[in-house]
Write a protein that holds these residues in place. Sequence first.
Motif, short mmCIF file in Angstrom:
data_model
loop_
_atom_site.label_atom_id
_atom_site.label_comp_id
_atom_site.label_asym_id
_atom_site.label_seq_id
_atom_site.Cartn_x
_atom_site.Cartn_y
_atom_site.Cartn_z
N GLY A 1 43.21 21.99 35.19
CA GLY A 1 43.51 20.57 35.24
C GLY A 1 44.92 20.30 35.72
O GLY A 1 45.54 21.14 36.38
N VAL A 2 45.46 19.14 35.36
CA VAL A 2 46.78 18.71 35.81
C VAL A 2 47.72 18.61 34.61
O VAL A 2 47.35 18.07 33.57
N MET A 3 48.93 19.12 34.79
CA MET A 3 49.94 19.10 33.73
C MET A 3 51.17 18.33 34.20
O MET A 3 51.44 18.24 35.40
N VAL A 4 51.94 17.81 33.25
CA VAL A 4 53.22 17.18 33.56
C VAL A 4 54.28 18.27 33.68
O VAL A 4 54.50 19.04 32.75
N LYS A 5 54.91 18.34 34.84
CA LYS A 5 55.97 19.32 35.07
C LYS A 5 57.32 18.76 34.63
O LYS A 5 58.14 19.46 34.04
N SER A 6 57.56 17.48 34.89
CA SER A 6 58.79 16.82 34.46
C SER A 6 58.55 15.32 34.52
O SER A 6 57.56 14.86 35.10
#
Length: 326
Positions: free
Chosen positions: A208-213
Amino acid sequence: MRKMASKFFYGNNWKTKIFLLIKMVFYSAILSIFIILLLLLIKVICYRREWNWNEETMFTNINITMSNEKTGRRFMVPLQRSTCFPTQANITYDENYPDVFDWRSKGAVSPVINQLQCNACWAISILGIMESMVAIDQLNRGVFHEVTTLSVQEMIDCSYRKGCIVGDPRSAVEDMMDRNMSIVSEEEYPLTLRQEACRLPQNIRPKGVMVKSFQVACYVTPEYIMSRVYHHGPVAVTVNAAQWIFYTDGIITRNCPNEVPSNHVAQIVGYDKSGQIAYYIVKNSWGADFGIGGYVKVAMRQNLCGIEEYVTSVDVRSYGLSNQFV
Protein backbone atom coordinates in the motif's frame (compact mmCIF):
# COMPACT_ATOMS: atom_id res chain seq x y z
CA MET A 1 -63.78 43.65 5.93
CA ARG A 2 -64.85 47.30 5.59
CA LYS A 3 -68.34 46.33 4.46
CA MET A 4 -68.70 43.89 7.33
CA ALA A 5 -67.69 46.56 9.82
CA SER A 6 -70.22 48.98 8.35
CA LYS A 7 -73.02 46.44 8.58
CA PHE A 8 -72.01 45.56 12.10
CA PHE A 9 -72.13 49.11 13.41
CA TYR A 10 -75.13 50.35 11.45
CA GLY A 11 -77.25 47.22 11.15
CA ASN A 12 -80.29 46.56 13.34
CA ASN A 13 -80.42 42.74 13.45
CA TRP A 14 -78.45 41.45 16.47
CA LYS A 15 -78.10 37.97 14.92
CA THR A 16 -76.51 39.51 11.87
CA LYS A 17 -74.19 41.49 14.12
CA ILE A 18 -73.03 38.33 15.94
CA PHE A 19 -72.48 36.52 12.64
CA LEU A 20 -70.48 39.43 11.25
CA LEU A 21 -68.45 39.68 14.44
CA ILE A 22 -67.49 36.01 14.23
CA LYS A 23 -66.66 36.43 10.57
CA MET A 24 -64.44 39.46 11.24
CA VAL A 25 -62.62 37.66 14.05
CA PHE A 26 -62.05 34.65 11.79
CA TYR A 27 -60.67 36.71 8.90
CA SER A 28 -58.52 38.76 11.28
CA ALA A 29 -57.06 35.58 12.75
CA ILE A 30 -56.26 34.21 9.29
CA LEU A 31 -54.63 37.48 8.29
CA SER A 32 -52.59 37.59 11.51
CA ILE A 33 -51.35 34.01 11.02
CA PHE A 34 -50.39 34.81 7.43
CA ILE A 35 -48.43 37.91 8.52
CA ILE A 36 -46.64 35.99 11.30
CA LEU A 37 -45.66 33.18 8.91
CA LEU A 38 -44.46 35.72 6.35
CA LEU A 39 -42.32 37.48 8.96
CA LEU A 40 -40.86 34.15 10.12
CA LEU A 41 -40.05 33.20 6.54
CA ILE A 42 -38.32 36.53 5.97
CA LYS A 43 -36.35 36.07 9.19
CA VAL A 44 -35.23 32.57 8.19
CA ILE A 45 -34.21 33.73 4.71
CA CYS A 46 -32.26 36.66 6.13
CA TYR A 47 -30.53 34.40 8.64
CA ARG A 48 -29.76 31.57 6.27
CA ARG A 49 -28.92 33.44 3.13
CA GLU A 50 -25.28 33.62 2.10
CA TRP A 51 -24.53 35.69 -1.00
CA ASN A 52 -21.87 34.29 -3.28
CA TRP A 53 -20.20 36.58 -5.82
CA ASN A 54 -20.11 35.31 -9.36
CA GLU A 55 -18.52 37.37 -12.14
CA GLU A 56 -21.18 36.36 -14.65
CA THR A 57 -24.39 36.38 -12.58
CA MET A 58 -23.28 38.66 -9.72
CA PHE A 59 -24.52 36.09 -7.22
CA THR A 60 -25.89 32.58 -7.04
CA ASN A 61 -28.81 31.12 -5.18
CA ILE A 62 -28.20 29.04 -2.10
CA ASN A 63 -29.55 25.50 -2.00
CA ILE A 64 -31.44 25.10 1.28
CA THR A 65 -32.91 21.69 0.51
CA MET A 66 -29.85 19.51 0.98
CA SER A 67 -30.55 16.98 3.74
CA ASN A 68 -28.41 16.18 6.75
CA GLU A 69 -28.16 12.60 5.59
CA LYS A 70 -26.67 13.73 2.28
CA THR A 71 -24.02 15.98 3.78
CA GLY A 72 -23.41 14.67 7.27
CA ARG A 73 -23.95 18.22 8.53
CA ARG A 74 -25.23 17.07 11.91
CA PHE A 75 -21.84 15.46 12.49
CA MET A 76 -19.79 18.63 11.95
CA VAL A 77 -18.28 18.95 15.42
CA PRO A 78 -15.21 20.97 16.47
CA LEU A 79 -12.05 19.13 15.40
CA GLN A 80 -9.63 17.97 18.06
CA ARG A 81 -6.69 19.32 16.13
CA SER A 82 -3.20 19.82 17.48
CA THR A 83 -2.08 23.25 18.65
CA CYS A 84 -0.68 25.23 15.77
CA PHE A 85 1.05 28.59 15.83
CA PRO A 86 1.67 31.01 12.95
CA THR A 87 4.48 29.76 10.71
CA GLN A 88 4.57 32.48 8.08
CA ALA A 89 7.92 33.77 9.26
CA ASN A 90 9.46 30.30 9.27
CA ILE A 91 8.51 28.96 5.86
CA THR A 92 9.83 29.69 2.41
CA TYR A 93 8.18 28.96 -0.90
CA ASP A 94 8.74 29.40 -4.60
CA GLU A 95 7.04 32.61 -5.68
CA ASN A 96 6.86 31.53 -9.31
CA TYR A 97 3.51 29.93 -10.09
CA PRO A 98 0.78 30.50 -12.71
CA ASP A 99 -2.39 32.50 -12.13
CA VAL A 100 -4.56 29.43 -12.70
CA PHE A 101 -3.81 25.84 -11.78
CA ASP A 102 -5.92 22.74 -11.13
CA TRP A 103 -4.58 19.22 -10.49
CA ARG A 104 -7.83 17.79 -11.87
CA SER A 105 -6.70 18.85 -15.34
CA LYS A 106 -3.73 16.50 -14.91
CA GLY A 107 -5.94 13.60 -13.82
CA ALA A 108 -4.26 13.55 -10.41
CA VAL A 109 -7.39 13.89 -8.25
CA SER A 110 -9.63 10.99 -7.27
CA PRO A 111 -13.46 11.09 -7.47
CA VAL A 112 -15.45 12.89 -4.76
CA ILE A 113 -16.61 10.72 -1.84
CA ASN A 114 -19.85 11.17 0.12
CA GLN A 115 -19.11 10.77 3.82
CA LEU A 116 -22.84 10.56 4.64
CA GLN A 117 -23.28 10.35 8.42
CA CYS A 118 -19.69 9.32 9.11
CA ASN A 119 -17.50 12.20 10.29
CA ALA A 120 -14.42 10.84 8.51
CA CYS A 121 -13.63 14.02 6.56
CA TRP A 122 -10.16 13.97 8.16
CA ALA A 123 -9.43 10.50 6.74
CA ILE A 124 -10.96 11.25 3.34
CA SER A 125 -8.91 14.44 2.95
CA ILE A 126 -5.58 12.95 4.08
CA LEU A 127 -5.99 9.94 1.79
CA GLY A 128 -7.14 12.26 -0.99
CA ILE A 129 -3.88 14.19 -0.96
CA MET A 130 -1.93 10.92 -0.61
CA GLU A 131 -3.65 9.58 -3.74
CA SER A 132 -2.73 12.76 -5.58
CA MET A 133 0.90 12.52 -4.47
CA VAL A 134 1.15 8.96 -5.84
CA ALA A 135 -0.37 10.15 -9.12
CA ILE A 136 1.93 13.20 -9.31
CA ASP A 137 5.01 11.00 -8.85
CA GLN A 138 3.79 8.73 -11.62
CA LEU A 139 3.12 11.73 -13.85
CA ASN A 140 6.66 12.99 -13.26
CA ARG A 141 8.05 9.59 -14.23
CA GLY A 142 5.79 9.19 -17.27
CA VAL A 143 4.07 6.05 -16.00
CA PHE A 144 0.71 7.47 -14.90
CA HIS A 145 -2.51 5.74 -15.96
CA GLU A 146 -5.16 6.60 -13.37
CA VAL A 147 -5.47 7.56 -9.71
CA THR A 148 -5.36 4.65 -7.27
CA THR A 149 -8.18 5.15 -4.74
CA LEU A 150 -6.96 4.33 -1.24
CA SER A 151 -9.05 2.74 1.51
CA VAL A 152 -10.77 5.33 3.69
CA GLN A 153 -12.36 2.42 5.56
CA GLU A 154 -8.92 1.19 6.64
CA MET A 155 -8.25 4.61 8.15
CA ILE A 156 -11.63 4.56 9.91
CA ASP A 157 -11.12 1.06 11.32
CA CYS A 158 -7.38 0.84 11.91
CA SER A 159 -6.29 4.36 12.85
CA TYR A 160 -5.98 5.37 16.49
CA ARG A 161 -8.60 8.07 15.87
CA LYS A 162 -12.30 7.56 16.56
CA GLY A 163 -13.15 6.75 12.96
CA CYS A 164 -16.56 8.21 12.24
CA ILE A 165 -16.58 10.45 15.32
CA VAL A 166 -13.57 12.76 15.22
CA GLY A 167 -10.02 13.11 13.93
CA ASP A 168 -7.52 15.66 12.69
CA PRO A 169 -4.97 15.65 9.86
CA ARG A 170 -1.75 16.10 11.84
CA SER A 171 -2.51 13.45 14.46
CA ALA A 172 -3.57 11.08 11.70
CA VAL A 173 -0.35 11.37 9.67
CA GLU A 174 1.81 11.28 12.82
CA ASP A 175 0.10 8.06 13.87
CA MET A 176 0.56 6.58 10.39
CA MET A 177 4.28 7.33 10.51
CA ASP A 178 4.75 6.10 14.08
CA ARG A 179 3.14 2.75 13.27
CA ASN A 180 4.45 2.44 9.70
CA MET A 181 0.82 2.21 8.67
CA SER A 182 0.34 1.27 5.04
CA ILE A 183 -2.95 2.12 3.30
CA VAL A 184 -4.24 -0.47 0.87
CA SER A 185 -6.49 0.22 -2.10
CA GLU A 186 -10.23 0.80 -1.87
CA GLU A 187 -10.74 -2.41 -3.82
CA GLU A 188 -8.90 -4.44 -1.18
CA TYR A 189 -10.63 -2.80 1.78
CA PRO A 190 -14.07 -1.52 0.61
CA LEU A 191 -15.81 1.50 2.08
CA THR A 192 -18.73 0.95 4.51
CA LEU A 193 -18.61 4.29 6.38
CA ARG A 194 -19.12 2.53 9.70
CA GLN A 195 -16.65 2.09 12.55
CA GLU A 196 -15.66 -1.59 12.49
CA ALA A 197 -12.88 -3.83 13.76
CA CYS A 198 -9.65 -3.53 11.75
CA ARG A 199 -9.49 -6.33 9.20
CA LEU A 200 -5.76 -6.08 8.52
CA PRO A 201 -3.03 -7.86 10.51
CA GLN A 202 -1.28 -5.34 12.74
CA ASN A 203 2.09 -7.12 12.77
CA ILE A 204 2.45 -7.41 8.98
CA ARG A 205 2.78 -4.41 6.71
CA PRO A 206 0.48 -4.92 3.71
CA LYS A 207 1.15 -3.58 0.26
CA GLY A 208 0.00 0.00 0.00
CA VAL A 209 0.94 3.65 0.47
CA MET A 210 2.74 5.11 3.48
CA VAL A 211 3.44 8.65 4.66
CA LYS A 212 7.15 9.38 4.22
CA SER A 213 7.04 12.92 5.63
CA PHE A 214 4.57 15.72 6.16
CA GLN A 215 4.38 19.46 6.76
CA VAL A 216 1.81 21.41 8.74
CA ALA A 217 1.81 25.18 8.19
CA CYS A 218 -0.46 27.45 10.21
CA TYR A 219 -2.01 30.86 9.55
CA VAL A 220 -0.34 31.09 6.18
CA THR A 221 -0.83 33.39 3.20
CA PRO A 222 -2.66 32.60 -0.05
CA GLU A 223 0.73 32.88 -1.78
CA TYR A 224 2.06 30.01 0.31
CA ILE A 225 -0.94 27.81 -0.47
CA MET A 226 -0.82 28.53 -4.21
CA SER A 227 2.89 27.81 -4.33
CA ARG A 228 2.52 24.62 -2.29
CA VAL A 229 -0.35 23.35 -4.44
CA TYR A 230 1.44 24.10 -7.72
CA HIS A 231 4.98 22.97 -6.84
CA HIS A 232 4.11 20.10 -4.51
CA GLY A 233 0.50 18.94 -4.72
CA PRO A 234 -2.97 19.23 -3.17
CA VAL A 235 -3.16 20.09 0.53
CA ALA A 236 -5.60 19.24 3.32
CA VAL A 237 -7.14 22.18 5.20
CA THR A 238 -9.35 22.50 8.26
CA VAL A 239 -12.31 24.83 7.80
CA ASN A 240 -15.50 26.12 9.36
CA ALA A 241 -17.96 24.58 6.91
CA ALA A 242 -21.19 25.31 8.80
CA GLN A 243 -22.49 27.55 5.99
CA TRP A 244 -21.30 25.30 3.16
CA ILE A 245 -24.48 23.29 3.53
CA PHE A 246 -26.27 26.02 1.54
CA TYR A 247 -23.68 26.33 -1.24
CA THR A 248 -24.59 25.54 -4.86
CA ASP A 249 -22.09 27.44 -7.03
CA GLY A 250 -20.20 30.69 -7.39
CA ILE A 251 -17.47 31.95 -5.07
CA ILE A 252 -17.94 32.18 -1.32
CA THR A 253 -16.83 35.69 -0.38
CA ARG A 254 -18.42 36.31 3.02
CA ASN A 255 -20.68 34.93 5.79
CA CYS A 256 -18.15 32.17 6.43
CA PRO A 257 -16.43 33.16 9.69
CA ASN A 258 -12.98 32.07 10.79
CA GLU A 259 -13.45 32.92 14.47
CA VAL A 260 -15.29 29.71 15.36
CA PRO A 261 -13.52 26.35 15.80
CA SER A 262 -12.90 24.36 12.62
CA ASN A 263 -15.42 21.57 12.11
CA HIS A 264 -14.45 20.03 8.78
CA VAL A 265 -11.46 18.96 6.68
CA ALA A 266 -11.27 19.39 2.90
CA GLN A 267 -8.66 19.49 0.12
CA ILE A 268 -7.38 22.38 -1.96
CA VAL A 269 -6.60 20.94 -5.40
CA GLY A 270 -6.19 24.17 -7.35
CA TYR A 271 -6.76 27.91 -7.49
CA ASP A 272 -7.63 30.77 -9.82
CA LYS A 273 -6.43 34.33 -9.34
CA SER A 274 -6.94 35.50 -12.92
CA GLY A 275 -10.32 37.16 -12.33
CA GLN A 276 -11.69 39.90 -10.16
CA ILE A 277 -11.86 37.57 -7.15
CA ALA A 278 -9.07 35.08 -6.53
CA TYR A 279 -10.29 31.76 -5.10
CA TYR A 280 -9.27 28.27 -3.99
CA ILE A 281 -10.70 25.18 -5.67
CA VAL A 282 -11.74 22.99 -2.74
CA LYS A 283 -12.64 19.32 -2.97
CA ASN A 284 -15.32 18.43 -0.43
CA SER A 285 -16.58 15.05 0.84
CA TRP A 286 -20.34 15.53 0.62
CA GLY A 287 -20.87 13.74 -2.67
CA ALA A 288 -20.69 14.80 -6.31
CA ASP A 289 -24.14 16.43 -6.16
CA PHE A 290 -22.90 19.00 -3.65
CA GLY A 291 -21.81 22.39 -4.99
CA ILE A 292 -19.99 22.28 -8.32
CA GLY A 293 -19.63 18.55 -8.85
CA GLY A 294 -18.58 18.08 -5.22
CA TYR A 295 -16.33 21.15 -5.16
CA VAL A 296 -16.60 24.62 -3.63
CA LYS A 297 -14.82 27.86 -4.51
CA VAL A 298 -13.60 29.88 -1.52
CA ALA A 299 -12.28 33.41 -2.00
CA MET A 300 -8.71 34.22 -0.95
CA ARG A 301 -9.94 36.83 1.46
CA GLN A 302 -8.86 37.33 5.09
CA ASN A 303 -8.69 33.65 5.95
CA LEU A 304 -12.30 33.08 4.93
CA CYS A 305 -13.82 29.98 6.59
CA GLY A 306 -10.51 29.58 8.45
CA ILE A 307 -9.09 27.92 5.34
CA GLU A 308 -5.55 29.28 5.82
CA GLU A 309 -5.19 28.32 9.49
CA TYR A 310 -4.09 24.68 9.30
CA VAL A 311 -2.58 23.42 6.04
CA THR A 312 -1.23 19.87 5.77
CA SER A 313 0.81 18.41 2.92
CA VAL A 314 2.48 15.00 2.65
CA ASP A 315 5.11 13.01 0.81
CA VAL A 316 4.45 9.32 0.33
CA ARG A 317 6.01 6.04 -0.70
CA SER A 318 4.28 2.89 -1.88
CA TYR A 319 4.92 -0.83 -1.76
CA GLY A 320 3.40 -3.35 -4.10
CA LEU A 321 1.01 -1.03 -5.95
CA SER A 322 1.25 -0.73 -9.72
CA ASN A 323 4.04 1.71 -10.72
CA GLN A 324 5.48 1.49 -7.20
CA PHE A 325 8.09 4.00 -6.09
CA VAL A 326 10.07 4.91 -2.98
